[in-house]
Design an enzyme around this catalytic site. Structure first.
Site, mmCIF file in Angstrom:
data_model
loop_
_atom_site.group_PDB
_atom_site.id
_atom_site.type_symbol
_atom_site.label_atom_id
_atom_site.label_comp_id
_atom_site.label_asym_id
_atom_site.label_seq_id
_atom_site.Cartn_x
_atom_site.Cartn_y
_atom_site.Cartn_z
ATOM 1 N N THR A 26 39.783 52.781 27.362
ATOM 2 C CA THR A 26 38.827 53.279 28.350
ATOM 3 C C THR A 26 39.296 52.982 29.775
ATOM 4 O O THR A 26 40.066 52.033 29.997
ATOM 5 C CB THR A 26 37.463 52.588 28.101
ATOM 6 O OG1 THR A 26 36.635 52.772 29.231
ATOM 7 C CG2 THR A 26 37.622 51.084 27.895
ATOM 8 N N ASP A 27 38.771 53.750 30.730
ATOM 9 C CA ASP A 27 39.080 53.449 32.137
ATOM 10 C C ASP A 27 38.390 52.163 32.607
ATOM 11 O O ASP A 27 38.741 51.610 33.645
ATOM 12 C CB ASP A 27 38.684 54.626 33.050
ATOM 13 C CG ASP A 27 37.207 55.002 32.997
ATOM 14 O OD1 ASP A 27 36.454 54.383 32.215
ATOM 15 O OD2 ASP A 27 36.803 55.918 33.745
ATOM 16 N N GLU A 28 37.421 51.680 31.818
ATOM 17 C CA GLU A 28 36.636 50.518 32.270
ATOM 18 C C GLU A 28 37.475 49.240 32.347
ATOM 19 O O GLU A 28 37.093 48.292 33.028
ATOM 20 C CB GLU A 28 35.404 50.328 31.367
ATOM 21 C CG GLU A 28 34.550 51.588 31.355
ATOM 22 C CD GLU A 28 33.177 51.463 30.707
ATOM 23 O OE1 GLU A 28 32.645 50.349 30.655
ATOM 24 O OE2 GLU A 28 32.653 52.488 30.263
ATOM 25 N N TYR A 50 32.372 44.288 27.078
ATOM 26 C CA TYR A 50 32.983 45.469 26.426
ATOM 27 C C TYR A 50 34.377 45.726 26.986
ATOM 28 O O TYR A 50 35.358 45.791 26.238
ATOM 29 C CB TYR A 50 32.092 46.710 26.621
ATOM 30 C CG TYR A 50 32.812 48.016 26.349
ATOM 31 C CD1 TYR A 50 33.289 48.331 25.075
ATOM 32 C CD2 TYR A 50 33.025 48.957 27.370
ATOM 33 C CE1 TYR A 50 33.962 49.530 24.822
ATOM 34 C CE2 TYR A 50 33.695 50.154 27.128
ATOM 35 C CZ TYR A 50 34.163 50.436 25.852
ATOM 36 O OH TYR A 50 34.825 51.621 25.616
ATOM 37 N N LYS A 54 38.128 45.491 25.274
ATOM 38 C CA LYS A 54 39.066 46.618 25.192
ATOM 39 C C LYS A 54 40.391 46.241 25.877
ATOM 40 O O LYS A 54 41.463 46.588 25.389
ATOM 41 C CB LYS A 54 38.475 47.873 25.850
ATOM 42 C CG LYS A 54 37.337 48.520 25.094
ATOM 43 C CD LYS A 54 37.697 49.053 23.716
ATOM 44 C CE LYS A 54 38.605 50.260 23.750
ATOM 45 N NZ LYS A 54 38.783 50.837 22.373
#
Ligand code: NAD
Ligand code: TYD
Length: 380
Positions: free
Chosen positions: A137-139, A186, A190
């Site tokens: 993810t970009d997060e 989260y 990741k």
């Protein structure tokens, strides 16, 4: 790459995974596609009803943390490609229960990597023709600021991307070279899994690829995420809990465009590379919410905008990242992928799908989930 392949897609019963499984099963009749999923609350085989009887498709219920079971599966099915999407994926849940995220996202990924390594290294050809493709993810990059050029109020048009014209809420973007700086449990989990994947390439020579994608929207998304949650609430005229002031910015991509990118990258991406995936499509939450309300109202035959008063500002999410914005120029330039849908088209299609598939939604939002939802949003 060989025309016959044995591929495991993990998390194939979830939102994005189900679109990837469908695409591969339809597009590659000679491949043997195995959907490996534990069927947590987020996994739903109803997402794949249209392909369940296909001869090139098989579902296996398995936990990615079960090393022995996955190692056995690798051998039995002679797996040469892993496309790894299984994860705990909801930020709000990670804030309440970070352990589950570390276990599934970090330990689960490590378990898959180690089993794949042992199996592939036992073969005469070793890693030749193999791929371990990890979906992230970009997060993991953290949060971008809302800075903008002197004298211009955001959003402003920018040429910072390869797309012809888009609006941005800040001058900076996430690039493949952006330093990791995750904030939520989260995104931290990741990030941990991404590091393990890269470490398996650097240490053992495993042919890995990592991609980091922006927020997805579209059919089959679990209705705890913003867009399906709000579509369902508007339909039932329930409050729409907007966190903080609704000013946070997310970059939205239609899920089928993500699945197409995964196909292109799995087949043509360079080993050990990272690719950012996104459609240069930034929106403030409150603006997207207004578009969703108007679209639902119109499609239900209500007066457009009639349900605006459902908007309810609630306590902000802890550590709420201000802005995500992906620069996907590398993917567009090197592999020729680009998003197929304009956002307005994608949102129309998405709202229509949820309204036409009430049974799918009702099956999920009844029973245990109802209790969980009440607990989660108690006091908001
Ligand atoms: P999702 O929550 O809809 O689906 C996750 C799937 O993984 C479910 O089918 C679930 O049953 C399965 N799963 C969870 N734990 C498992 C375990 N221990 N063993 C086997 N299966 C397990 O998630 P999603 O939104 O489809 O996201 C898929 C992947 O894409 C995730 O890795 C996520 O981090 C990443 N991603 C998501 C987005 C987004 O906007 N949704 C954006 C970028 C990247
Ligand atoms: P979400 O769909 O959970 O995705 P992510 O946290 O991975 O970006 O949330 C999208 C945005 O919408 C995020 O800024 C949080 C916000 N949000 C709300 O304002 N209310 C809600 O009920 C939810 C679920 C999200």
């Amino acid at each position: 790459m060989a025309s016959k392949r044995n591929i495991v897609i993990t998390g194939g019963a979830g939102f994005i995974g189900s679109h990837v499984v469908r695409l591969f099963v339809n597009k590659y009749p000679d491949y043997n596609i195995i959907n490996l999923d534990k069927l947590t609350y987020a996994g739903n085989l109803a997402n794949l009803k249209d392909i369940e009887g296909r001869t090139n498709y098989k579902f296996v219920k398995m936990d990615i943390c079960d090393f022995d079971a996955f190692y056995q599966l690798m051998q039995d099915e002679k797996i040469d490609g892993v496309i790894h999407l299984a994860a705990e994926s909801h930020v709000d849940r990670s804030i309440k229960d970070p352990f589950t995220f570390a276990k599934t996202n970090v330990m689960g990924t490590l378990s898959l990597l180690q089993a794949a390594k042992l199996y592939w290294e036992s073969l005469p050809e070793k890693y030749e023709g193999k791929r371990f493709y990890h979906i992230s993810t970009d997060e993991v990059y953290g949060a971008l600021s809302m800075t903008h050029p002197e004298g211009i109020e955001p959003p402003f048009s920018t040429t910072a991307s390869s797309s012809e014209h888009h609006l941005a809420y800040g001058e900076d973007f996430f690039y493949e070279t952006t330093k990791y700086n995750p904030h939520s449990p989260y995104s931290a989990s990741k990030a941990g899994s991404d590091h393990f994947v890269r470490a398996f390439h650097d240490t053992y020579g495993m042919p890995t690829i990592v991609t980091n994608c922006s927020n997805n929207y579209g059919p089959y998304q679990f209705p705890e995420k913003l867009i399906p949650l709000f579509i369902n609430n508007i339909r039932h005229r329930k409050p729409l809990p907007v966190y903080g002031k609704g000013e946070n910015v997310r970059d939205w991509l239609f899920v089928e465009d993500h699945a197409r990118a995964i196909d292109v990258i799995f087949h043509n991406g360079k080993v050990a590379e990272t690719y950012n995936i996104g459609g240069f499509n930034e929106w403030k939450n409150i603006d997207i919410i207004k578009v969703v309300i108007k679209t639902v109202d119109r499609l239900l035959g209500r007066r457009e905008g009639e349900d605006m008063d459902l908007i309810t500002y609630v306590t902000d999410r802890l550590g709420h990242d201000a802005r995500y914005a992906i620069d996907s120029t590398k993917l567009q330039r090197e592999l020729g992928w680009e998003p197929s849908l304009q956002f307005e088209e994608g949102i129309e299609k998405t709202v229509k799908w949820y309204l036409d598939n009430q049974e799918w939604m009702d099956n999920i939002t009844s029973g245990d989930y109802e209790k969980y939802y009440e607990e989660m949003y108690k006091g908001k």
